[in-house]
Motif scaffolding. Structure first.
Motif, short mmCIF file in Angstrom:
data_model
loop_
_atom_site.label_atom_id
_atom_site.label_comp_id
_atom_site.label_asym_id
_atom_site.label_seq_id
_atom_site.Cartn_x
_atom_site.Cartn_y
_atom_site.Cartn_z
N LYS A 12 -18.00 33.69 -17.30
CA LYS A 12 -17.92 34.82 -18.22
C LYS A 12 -19.02 35.83 -17.94
CE LYS A 12 -17.91 32.36 -22.02
NZ LYS A 12 -17.84 32.03 -23.46
N ARG A 13 -20.07 35.36 -17.26
CA ARG A 13 -21.20 36.24 -17.00
C ARG A 13 -20.81 37.31 -15.98
NH1 ARG A 13 -27.42 34.55 -15.73
NH2 ARG A 13 -28.17 36.58 -15.09
N GLU A 14 -21.15 38.55 -16.25
CA GLU A 14 -20.86 39.63 -15.31
C GLU A 14 -21.86 39.59 -14.15
OE1 GLU A 14 -18.32 41.64 -15.42
OE2 GLU A 14 -17.59 40.72 -17.28
N LEU A 15 -21.59 40.39 -13.12
CA LEU A 15 -22.49 40.42 -11.97
C LEU A 15 -23.84 41.03 -12.32
CD1 LEU A 15 -20.07 41.47 -9.11
CD2 LEU A 15 -21.08 39.23 -9.49
N ALA A 48 -17.62 35.31 -6.05
CA ALA A 48 -17.96 33.94 -6.45
C ALA A 48 -19.39 33.59 -6.06
CB ALA A 48 -16.97 32.96 -5.80
N TRP A 49 -19.80 34.03 -4.89
CA TRP A 49 -21.17 33.78 -4.42
C TRP A 49 -22.20 34.48 -5.31
CZ3 TRP A 49 -24.84 31.37 -1.92
CH2 TRP A 49 -25.95 32.04 -1.41
N LEU A 50 -21.97 35.73 -5.61
CA LEU A 50 -22.92 36.48 -6.43
C LEU A 50 -22.96 35.95 -7.87
CD1 LEU A 50 -22.24 40.09 -5.09
CD2 LEU A 50 -24.21 38.63 -4.60
N HIS A 51 -21.81 35.56 -8.41
CA HIS A 51 -21.79 34.92 -9.73
C HIS A 51 -22.64 33.65 -9.72
CE1 HIS A 51 -19.28 37.11 -12.50
NE2 HIS A 51 -18.29 37.20 -11.64
N PRO A 60 -29.71 36.91 -4.10
CA PRO A 60 -28.90 36.87 -2.88
C PRO A 60 -29.55 37.57 -1.69
CG PRO A 60 -27.96 38.38 -4.50
CD PRO A 60 -29.04 37.63 -5.20
N LEU A 61 -30.47 38.51 -1.96
CA LEU A 61 -31.15 39.18 -0.86
C LEU A 61 -32.30 38.37 -0.29
CD1 LEU A 61 -31.17 42.86 -2.17
CD2 LEU A 61 -29.54 41.75 -0.62
N PHE A 71 -24.91 25.98 -2.68
CA PHE A 71 -23.64 26.61 -3.06
C PHE A 71 -22.46 25.76 -2.60
CE2 PHE A 71 -20.39 30.02 -1.94
CZ PHE A 71 -19.97 30.22 -3.25
N VAL A 72 -22.52 25.29 -1.36
CA VAL A 72 -21.43 24.46 -0.84
C VAL A 72 -21.33 23.16 -1.63
CG1 VAL A 72 -20.57 23.18 1.16
CG2 VAL A 72 -21.56 25.46 1.48
N HIS A 73 -22.47 22.53 -1.90
CA HIS A 73 -22.46 21.28 -2.68
C HIS A 73 -21.91 21.51 -4.08
CE1 HIS A 73 -24.16 18.24 -0.06
NE2 HIS A 73 -25.06 19.11 0.36
N ALA A 74 -22.20 22.67 -4.65
CA ALA A 74 -21.67 22.98 -5.98
C ALA A 74 -20.15 23.11 -5.94
CB ALA A 74 -22.30 24.28 -6.51
#
Length: 352
Positions: A12-15, A48-51, A60-61, A71-74
């Motif tokens: 639900k959280r926006e970017l 999806a990555w940025l969320h 992310p930077l 991220f992959v494990h999640a």
């Protein structure tokens, strides 16, 4: 997580602070990636990555390999399908390709996915060759193994008799050398082959004669190193069809025309026997939906080889591949600025 209107799950959280970053990336995708489906996949994967970065408190930077690992494990922990994980992983790589080439961004940001291979590190049914292709600019949908990677399959043709083994080896080698599609190969007739000039005349499986009269029938070529194997096959073929009652170059034990699916299966089995075959895509039940080494993959490999590893004029590559548009052929070209620089110097006589 809650189900969205389209039936998918999302946060639900926006970017929030990353929204502008995402919008800039989305705009770049729209401008530089031709296929709408690819643009949509890459947008969803980056979102999806940025969320996830926002939810987990990562910048992310400033992401590194450990961040991507988490991220992959999640995603694995959430039970996502391997194809979804692979697509999102490729999207993350594409996202950092954009950042590293954007003149308005810091040029010291490295791609944190560069040293990660999904099959080796996470046992996710993808493969290194496919992942590398996904990373290349403008090459998402072209999977083209290097010749050295696929070469072992030529030495492992399936078959229980000399007739089938000789035929199947020639099938595999011709697929690579001519870049024919499987249905085009199935329709090659004996009188289409000029054995002296090593020239095969073929009717296109993709184009129609009204729109492309000069490419509807085209010519493909094979190398002299296939002369002996070709003659061995013609001799073996004559044993099954001494009166040439079948017009087709490749026939079965009963003189029947081989289907395109059968010809493609020969390549798949050769790769299996060589020990190099890998699943590329699996269905939700684990069934392999697509293998890495197929007849069409040999076509991609050959076109890529001719476009990047030989001096063959790109227009001639286009003609042999049966591409109506040069843009399609250019998708196979890897940009090499070092070679471009040297070619410029050679062409203008400016030396080194």
């Amino acid at each position: 997580m809650e189900r969205q209107d389209d039936g998918k799950f999302g946060s639900k959280r926006e970017l929030e602070e990353y929204k502008q970053l995402f919008d800039d990336y989305a705009g770049w995708l729209t401008d530089f990636v031709d296929k709408d489906t690819t643009v949509t996949r890459r947008k969803k994967g980056a979102e999806a990555w940025l969320h996830w970065c926002a939810e987990e408190g990562y910048d992310p930077l400033d992401a590194d390999e450990d961040t991507v690992d988490a991220f992959v494990h999640a995603m694995v922990g959430d039970g996502l399908a391997e194809t979804t994980i692979s697509n999102r992983f490729a999207s993350v790589s594409k996202f950092y390709h954009w950042i590293s080439t954007d003149p308005d961004r810091p040029n010291d940001i490295e791609n944190p996915t560069a040293e990660i291979t999904l099959p080796n590190q996470y046992d996710i049914s993808n493969n290194a060759a496919y992942t590398r292709i996904l990373h290349r600019e403008g090459r998402e949908d072209i999977i083209a193994p290097d010749y050295e990677e696929l070469k072992p399959l030529f030495d492992h043709p399936p078959g229980a008799t000399d007739f089938s083994k000789i035929r199947n080896e020639l099938v595999c080698r011709l697929f690579w050398q001519t870049a024919l599609r499987s249905d085009e190969m199935s329709r090659v007739r004996l009188d289409n082959v000029d054995f002296d000039d090593r020239d095969i005349r073929v009717r296109s499986a993709k184009l129609n004669i009204d729109d492309h009269p000069k490419l509807y029938h085209r010519h493909v070529f094979y190398e002299g190193n296939l002369d002996y194997l070709m003659q061995r096959w013609i001799d073996k073929r004559a044993e099954k069809d001494p009166k040439n009652e079948s017009p087709y170059l490749f026939i079965g034990d009963k003189g029947n025309q081989l289907s395109s699916s059968y010809l493609s299966r020969i390549v798949k089995e050769a790769a299996h026997d060589a020990g190099i075959q890998e699943p590329l895509v699996r269905d939700s039940d684990g069934t392999v939906a697509q293998w890495l080494y197929t007849a069409h993959r040999l076509r991609h490999s050959r076109i890529t080889h001719l476009a990047n590893k030989t001096d063959m004029d790109l227009n001639f590559v286009r003609m042999m591949a049966g591409h109506a548009s040069m843009d399609t052929t250019l998708d196979y070209v890897n940009p090499d600025w070092g070679e471009a620089r040297q070619a410029y110097r050679d062409a203008t006589g400016t030396g080194n």
